[in-house]
Write an enzyme that holds these catalytic residues in place. Structure first.
Site, PDB file in Angstrom:
ATOM      1  N   LYS A 139       0.835  -1.198   0.000  1.00 38.04           N
ATOM      2  CA  LYS A 139       0.000   0.000   0.000  1.00 38.04           C
ATOM      3  C   LYS A 139       0.867   1.244   0.000  1.00 38.04           C
ATOM      4  CE  LYS A 139      -4.233  -1.721   2.171  1.00 38.04           C
ATOM      5  NZ  LYS A 139      -5.169  -1.560   3.306  1.00 38.04           N
ATOM      6  N   TYR A 193      -4.624  -6.929  13.892  1.00 42.34           N
ATOM      7  CA  TYR A 193      -4.543  -8.000  12.914  1.00 42.34           C
ATOM      8  C   TYR A 193      -4.352  -9.358  13.563  1.00 42.34           C
ATOM      9  CZ  TYR A 193      -4.219  -7.616   7.836  1.00 42.34           C
ATOM     10  OH  TYR A 193      -4.498  -7.583   6.504  1.00 42.34           O
TER      11      TYR A 193
END
Length: 310
Positions: free
Chosen positions: A188, A291
């Protein structure tokens, strides 16, 4: 109402393009973010063009009030836009106004002070180790074509074995093979990171290469669809959907869940939280914490090791 450009003055679309081009050139936004911002701003401009009938074009943007912003938020909620999506739209609008107000030197407080709707982050649900293994084994049974079987196993092994995003795995080209024990991945925001490649993933990709009927130049996509074009994320999602139905797994088992599982299993095995942050390509440690599905005691243990008391 949609973001149809038919509702929007050309001056507005020109201004939007100028902002997106500026931020893209400066490396502040990725191509995916650029597209999302463009969609969200077109929706916003279309709303204002109908809502503020007495003011047109760029002047409309400068004259916006707190009431106008409240009307926009109410309108979007009325369209059934979820809180998370509406927060993302508002973030795009604020990013645009930050640039626009600095450029044209006007007060954008009405926009910048608008509060985003609250929503609860859904923590990812990783697979148990035996379930992850079963997914990889069952993925090989979804096609009668040996090369397609090998392809599906290779892609999912990269997600689970290396923690890649599906977009990262599918962006690999023939220039990346044969895989060594490490791989440079552009994630990203075009941020590069170095990812260790386990032997299982190397073997899975090598097996796919031996069977793949579509040779390619270095710049061509490594993973191919049955007609020879680049493999689409949708096809990987469909394959995994079939697998989870056969195994009786919940709908939360997605390609992204394989990456979640990689992080969680690594941390549970004693991996360092900051090292896992680097492997995943997360900008902040907070993202990595969310996460990884570890219990509080395990997380405290990791912190104790990282920050021992004197």
């Amino acid at each position: 109402m949609s973001g149809d450009k038919g509702f929007i003055a050309p001056a507005l679309t020109d201004l939007l393009e100028r902002w997106l081009t500026t931020d893209s050139a400066l490396g502040r936004i990725s191509e995916n973010t650029r597209k999302a911002y463009q969609t969200d701003l077109l929706v916003f401009f279309a709303f204002l063009s109908q809502h503020m009938e007495n003011v047109r074009g760029v002047e409309m943007l400068r004259d916006i009030s707190v009431t106008d912003m409240r009307s926009f938020m109410a309108h979007e909620r009325g369209r059934g836009i979820a809180a998370r999506s509406l927060a993302r739209e508002l973030s795009a609008v604020k990013s645009f106004y930050r640039w626009f107000s600095e450029r044209d030197d006007f007060d954008a407080t009405a926009v910048m002070m608008t509060r985003a709707p609250k929503f609860h982050n859904k923590l990812p649900r990783p697979l148990a180790k035996d379930a992850a293994k079963a997914v990889l084994e069952t993925a090989a049974l979804q096609s009668t074509e040996p090369w397609v079987q090998a392809r599906d196993v290779a892609v999912l092994t990269l997600l689970y074995g290396c923690g890649l995003r599906i977009s990262e795995a599918l962006s690999l080209t023939f220039a990346d093979v044969p895989l060594s024990d490490k791989l440079y991945i552009k994630g990203k925001g075009d941020k590069e990171r170095l990812v260790p490649v386990i032997p299982t993933a190397q073997d899975a990709v090598a097996q796919y290469l031996r069977l793949c009927p579509f040779p390619g130049e270095k710049e061509h996509a490594l993973f191919r669809g049955v007609r020879g074009g680049a493999l689409s994320p949708r096809q990987v999602q469909k394959t995994l959907a079939d697998v989870r139905m056969q195994l009786g797994l919940p709908s939360s088992v997605t390609p992204h869940a394989m990456r979640h599982s990689f992080a969680t299993h690594l941390l549970n095995a004693g991996g360092d939280l900051r090292a896992i942050q680097e492997l995943l390509g997360h900008a902040s440690l907070a993202s990595t914490e969310a996460y990884t599905a570890v219990d509080t005691a395990r997380l405290l243990e990791v912190y104790e090791k990282a920050h021992p008391r004197g």
